[in-house]
Motif scaffolding. Structure first.
Motif, PDB file in Angstrom:
ATOM      1  N   GLY A 202       0.811  -1.314   0.040  1.00 54.23           N
ATOM      2  CA  GLY A 202      -0.014   0.010  -0.190  1.00 54.23           C
ATOM      3  C   GLY A 202       1.221   1.573   0.269  1.00 54.23           C
ATOM      4  N   SER A 203       0.384   2.258   1.197  1.00 52.65           N
ATOM      5  CA  SER A 203       1.811   3.492   0.840  1.00 52.65           C
ATOM      6  C   SER A 203       1.671   3.729   2.414  1.00 52.65           C
ATOM      7  N   GLU A 204       2.415   2.090   3.040  1.00 52.56           N
ATOM      8  CA  GLU A 204       4.038   2.473   3.629  1.00 52.56           C
ATOM      9  C   GLU A 204       4.752   3.512   3.390  1.00 52.56           C
ATOM     10  N   VAL A 205       4.997   3.646   4.545  1.00 54.15           N
ATOM     11  CA  VAL A 205       6.451   4.317   4.767  1.00 54.15           C
ATOM     12  C   VAL A 205       7.487   3.855   5.363  1.00 54.15           C
ATOM     13  N   GLY A 206       8.268   3.586   5.284  1.00 58.54           N
ATOM     14  CA  GLY A 206       9.948   3.086   5.732  1.00 58.54           C
ATOM     15  C   GLY A 206       9.908   1.078   4.860  1.00 58.54           C
ATOM     16  N   ARG A 207       9.676   1.588   3.624  1.00 58.91           N
ATOM     17  CA  ARG A 207       9.424   0.804   2.836  1.00 58.91           C
ATOM     18  C   ARG A 207      11.191  -0.161   1.745  1.00 58.91           C
ATOM     19  N   ASN A 208      12.241   1.530   1.850  1.00 63.28           N
ATOM     20  CA  ASN A 208      13.612   0.806   2.406  1.00 63.28           C
ATOM     21  C   ASN A 208      14.677   1.545   2.693  1.00 63.28           C
ATOM     22  N   PHE A 209      15.545   1.251   3.109  1.00 64.43           N
ATOM     23  CA  PHE A 209      16.192   1.671   3.887  1.00 64.43           C
ATOM     24  C   PHE A 209      16.297   3.695   3.785  1.00 64.43           C
ATOM     25  N   GLU A 210      16.288   3.824   2.345  1.00 66.10           N
ATOM     26  CA  GLU A 210      16.311   5.585   2.531  1.00 66.10           C
ATOM     27  C   GLU A 210      15.570   6.306   3.170  1.00 66.10           C
ATOM     28  N   GLU A 211      14.240   5.649   3.186  1.00 63.52           N
ATOM     29  CA  GLU A 211      12.878   6.543   3.651  1.00 63.52           C
ATOM     30  C   GLU A 211      13.729   6.345   5.337  1.00 63.52           C
ATOM     31  N   LEU A 212      13.865   5.021   5.196  1.00 67.13           N
ATOM     32  CA  LEU A 212      14.645   5.790   7.007  1.00 67.13           C
ATOM     33  C   LEU A 212      15.093   6.186   7.989  1.00 67.13           C
ATOM     34  N   ARG A 213      16.563   6.188   6.353  1.00 69.36           N
ATOM     35  CA  ARG A 213      17.074   7.949   6.627  1.00 69.36           C
ATOM     36  C   ARG A 213      16.602   9.460   6.609  1.00 69.36           C
ATOM     37  N   ALA A 214      15.770   9.225   5.379  1.00 66.09           N
ATOM     38  CA  ALA A 214      14.805  10.775   5.513  1.00 66.09           C
ATOM     39  C   ALA A 214      14.739  11.322   6.954  1.00 66.09           C
ATOM     40  N   ILE A 215      13.802   9.938   7.603  1.00 60.23           N
ATOM     41  CA  ILE A 215      12.915  10.683   8.745  1.00 60.23           C
ATOM     42  C   ILE A 215      14.262  10.740   9.829  1.00 60.23           C
ATOM     43  N   ILE A 216      15.210   9.657  10.203  1.00 60.82           N
ATOM     44  CA  ILE A 216      16.082  10.269  11.491  1.00 60.82           C
ATOM     45  C   ILE A 216      17.038  11.048  10.244  1.00 60.82           C
ATOM     46  N   ASP A 217      17.808  11.641   9.360  1.00 62.17           N
ATOM     47  CA  ASP A 217      18.203  12.789   9.589  1.00 62.17           C
ATOM     48  C   ASP A 217      17.505  14.328   9.669  1.00 62.17           C
ATOM     49  N   ARG A 218      15.861  14.487  10.352  1.00 60.58           N
ATOM     50  CA  ARG A 218      14.973  15.239  10.389  1.00 60.58           C
ATOM     51  C   ARG A 218      14.881  15.388  11.544  1.00 60.58           C
ATOM     52  N   VAL A 219      15.012  14.343  12.780  1.00 63.36           N
ATOM     53  CA  VAL A 219      14.175  13.877  13.710  1.00 63.36           C
ATOM     54  C   VAL A 219      14.966  14.681  14.868  1.00 63.36           C
ATOM     55  N   GLU A 220      15.358  16.050  15.407  1.00 58.33           N
ATOM     56  CA  GLU A 220      15.801  16.958  15.938  1.00 58.33           C
ATOM     57  C   GLU A 220      16.793  15.844  17.442  1.00 58.33           C
ATOM     58  N   LEU A 221      16.193  14.964  17.806  1.00 57.86           N
ATOM     59  CA  LEU A 221      16.789  14.593  19.311  1.00 57.86           C
ATOM     60  C   LEU A 221      16.729  13.139  19.048  1.00 57.86           C
ATOM     61  N   SER A 222      17.703  12.457  16.766  1.00 55.19           N
ATOM     62  CA  SER A 222      18.502  11.986  16.998  1.00 55.19           C
ATOM     63  C   SER A 222      18.998  10.591  17.720  1.00 55.19           C
ATOM     64  N   ASP A 223      19.283  10.277  18.235  1.00 53.81           N
ATOM     65  CA  ASP A 223      19.930   9.749  19.366  1.00 53.81           C
ATOM     66  C   ASP A 223      18.941   9.147  19.857  1.00 53.81           C
ATOM     67  N   LYS A 224      18.101   9.454  20.063  1.00 56.12           N
ATOM     68  CA  LYS A 224      17.101   8.809  21.050  1.00 56.12           C
ATOM     69  C   LYS A 224      16.423   7.567  19.786  1.00 56.12           C
TER      70      LYS A 224
END
Length: 275
Positions: free
Chosen positions: A147-169
């Protein structure tokens, strides 16, 4: 080897730990509340403390809480997004009572808004609930891409992590069924898949493994778990996963379609093949 399975939280914290011991597990996963939604039971601090003592006495690895399936941090409806924020904030407060605990969630479905908008909303969600004093690590789960799941590849997960302010969590939980169904060939190219993960996300972000076989072939985008050795991934490929130098120190959580006797058998099997 740290290996366990998914247990029912309805029995209480200490009872889950006792059940885990009875089937040979030294880690376990559980839903924080009904996986289809609803309020969580009142938090029992004494029961939680008893589990912490049991885990310490028996050399347990980290427990992993799983968010309800109904949560969609990137829903189009603001009310649904607020519900996801409220539930996860409450869940993280609960999980902070358990040293070293982790909290896993499906990033969500963008429901025709587009992947980029979905990622933006997931980032907003995480930035709203993560706090500097949080002890629990929040894990984004790799998804199969249905369907329209986000996180279907490693790049999408990295795009999320890169923009999280407290990414160490924030870390990642790799689901073997999901990545297989998503098109990553862990049967024949496990080293390459892990190299890609390291290149895109970083293996230091990988904190847990959902160990599952798959009912469907590679790149099917179906997300149907199978018992170990009865699916398209197969026992030998999963043995290579648990013994891979980059993975073997991580905790493994079975989500196979089993009852407790089946989980006990799978735990014993994987331990017997661990080197």
């Amino acid at each position: 080897m740290l290996i366990g399975c998914h247990l029912s939280s309805s029995q209480g914290f200490l009872a889950m730990g006792t059940t885990a011991l009875s089937i040979g597990a030294n880690v376990f996963q559980f839903f924080t509340r009904n996986p289809r939604g609803g309020a969580a039971k009142p938090f029992d601090a004494r029961d939680a403390a008893a589990l912490v003592d049991l885990m310490r006495e028996n050399g347990f690895g980290p427990i992993l809480a799983h968010a309800p399936y109904t949560l969609n941090p990137c829903a189009a409806d603001e009310g649904l997004r607020q519900y996801a924020r409220d539930v996860m904030a409450d869940d993280l407060w609960r999980m902070d009572h358990f040293p070293g605990a982790m909290y896993n969630f499906h990033p969500g479905s963008h429901v025709k808004q587009g992947t980029e908008r979905g990622i933006e909303l997931i980032v907003e969600h995480l930035n709203a609930i993560l706090r500097p004093d949080l002890k629990t690590v929040v894990l984004l789960e790799t998804m199969a891409g249905k369907g329209s799941e986000v996180g279907r590849n490693f790049e999408e997960l990295r795009a999320i992590i890169d923009r999280v302010e407290l990414s160490d969590k924030v870390g990642v939980c790799l689901d073997t069924c999901h990545v297989h169904d998503g098109g990553y060939d862990i049967v024949n190219r496990l080293d390459w898949v892990l190299e890609q993960f390291d290149k895109v996300i970083g293996l230091d972000r990988l904190r847990a493994i959902h160990l599952n076989d798959s009912k469907n072939p590679l790149a099917s985008h179906k997300d149907r778990h199978e018992v170990i050795g009865a699916g398209f991934i197969g026992l030998e490929a999963l043995v290579r996963v648990v013994n891979h130098p980059a993975l073997k120190a991580l905790p493994f959580y079975l989500e196979t379609p089993n009852e407790l006797p089946g989980y006990a058998a799978e735990i014993a099997l994987m331990k017997s093949r661990s080197v």
